[in-house]
Structures are given as C-alpha cells and as structure tokens.
Design an enzyme around this catalytic site. Structure first.
Site, short mmCIF file in Angstrom:
data_model
loop_
_atom_site.label_atom_id
_atom_site.label_comp_id
_atom_site.label_asym_id
_atom_site.label_seq_id
_atom_site.Cartn_x
_atom_site.Cartn_y
_atom_site.Cartn_z
N ASP A 53 -5.81 13.25 4.47
CA ASP A 53 -5.34 13.57 3.26
C ASP A 53 -6.21 12.86 2.05
O ASP A 53 -6.52 11.66 1.99
CB ASP A 53 -3.97 13.36 2.97
CG ASP A 53 -3.19 14.42 3.87
OD1 ASP A 53 -3.66 15.22 4.72
OD2 ASP A 53 -1.84 14.40 3.66
N HIS A 200 -5.10 8.92 5.87
CA HIS A 200 -5.58 9.12 4.49
C HIS A 200 -7.05 8.64 4.33
O HIS A 200 -7.02 7.49 4.52
CB HIS A 200 -4.51 8.45 3.51
CG HIS A 200 -3.43 9.11 3.42
ND1 HIS A 200 -2.24 8.71 4.52
CD2 HIS A 200 -2.65 10.02 2.66
CE1 HIS A 200 -1.16 9.46 4.25
NE2 HIS A 200 -1.19 10.18 3.06
#
Length: 235
Positions: A53, A200
């Site tokens: 992400d 992430h």
C-alpha cells in the site's frame, strides 16, 4: 407536545443504536454493508497474495521490485494517485514488470462521512492515472485506513468495483525502528491458505530492513510450499 418529544427522542435514540450497530458490524475486515469485501482467498491451496500500500515511493518501491523480480514473485500494489503523479517512472515499472495495480484513492483520506461525489472523485482520478500506465481494468479498491462505513461500499457497488481489505496486517510494521525479522515472523506465523497480506512500500523508513522482511517472508513461505499470486489470479 410531550408525546411528540418522546417519539422524536425515541427515534433519534433508535437511529443512533442502528448506526452504532452498523459501524461495529463494518469494523472487521470481512464485513461491510452493501458489498462483500475480498478479505481472503477462499481456497485450500497454499497460495498467498502479497499486497503493498501507499506507493509508489522513491525508496522502497524500486528496491522491492528488484527483490520480487529476483524471486520471480508477482504482487498487487495499491497505489495512491498523488504518488503515481509524483513518481510516474516507478509506477510504470510496476506495471511493466507485470504486477497488478489496485486503487488506494488519490490523497489517502479517511472515507467515513465523505460524500459520494468526493469518494468517486478520489477513485476516478487515480483510476485514470493507473490506466495511463497501460492497465485498463482497475477493478480492485482498498480504502485508506480500511475505513469502509456506509457510503464507500455503496459507491463501490454502484461502480462495480471490488472492495479489498486483507487477512493479516503485521503490527510490527508500524514499529520504530523497523524490525525485519519481527515483521516477517508475524506474517509467517499467521500465514494460511488464501491469506491476503498487508504491507507498505509507501512508508518512509529503513528501505533495507523493509526489503529484508519481504525476502524472509517469501523464502520461508516458499519452503512451506506456498506460492504467491496477484489478486486477479485468484480462481
């Protein structure tokens, strides 16, 4: 007059109770109103989807791409439109190396209490940027902060999009300093057939430690017989 006030008071209380119940129902990743989230691949096969992400990012994303290429692993990147615009060459590399790109909004706002128009704008601005990279089908949307209360699911349903949450988000990834072994251990310990793992590449921090954690995850789960898939490779 008192009777009317009692009716109004009861109606307001009932509405608040219903909203609270709907909010609590929507909190788990597997639940949402009006739409069924993709939180896990329904399979007994030993497959796992690695998802990343908040990118693309100047530090982590290129290093991660090199690792994934070396390991011959494909993943899904949930990108922010603002970061695609900031780092178009890196975003293009993700597409060129045959990873799947998902929509993570344009500016990463919390989407609770946002209007349908605002939500659509965030989705469509980013979708247009992803399509400009060469990926025409932008089906998957992951909400920032996993916030998915009422309006967002309605909008996604009307747009025929898939709401993606996940199966596991390692708490150690939010620690400082970044402990690669701890992050990897948490993911490996909680791995199961069909897991959708949150990581992430868009966060700031130790690039080498981040990439090392992903390398450990891939190597150890490969040893356990797992293979890695993009979300659109789910059968």
């Amino acid at each position: 007059m008192k009777k009317i006030l009692k009716i109004i008071g009861f109606s307001v209380l009932l509405l608040l109770v219903l909203l609270a119940g709907a909010f609590l129902y929507s909190r788990p990743w597997k639940n949402a109103l009006f739409i069924t989230p993709l939180h896990q691949i329904q399979t007994s096969e030993k497959v796992i989807a690695l998802t990343f992400d908040d990118g693309p990012a100047k530090g982590r994303t290129p290093a991660l791409l090199k690792l994934l290429k070396d390991k011959q692993v494909k993943a899904t990147f949930f990108m922010l439109g603002a970061n695609i615009k900031k780092y178009p060459t890196i975003a293009q590399q993700v597409h060129n190396e045959e990873h799947l790109i998902g929509n993570h909004s344009y500016s990463h706002p919390r989407m609770i209490l946002k209007s349908p128009g605002f939500i659509k704008s965030e989705i469509l601005r980013t979708e247009k940027l992803i399509q400009s990279l060469g990926q025409k089908d932008v089906k998957y949307f992951r909400p920032p902060y996993s916030s998915k209360f009422i309006v967002l699911p309605l909008v996604l349903s009307s747009m025929n999009k898939t709401l993606v949450t996940g199966t596991y988000d390692p708490p150690a990834e939010y620690g400082s300093p970044y402990n690669a072994q701890k992050v990897a251990n948490q993911v490996i310990k909680n791995a199961q057939p069909g897991s959708i793992v949150y990581l992430h590449d868009g966060k700031k921090g130790d690039v080498l430690a981040f990439v090392k954690s992903v390398e450990i995850i891939i190597d150890q789960l490969h040893k356990q017989g797992y293979r890695f898939v993009r979300l659109d490779q789910i059968k």
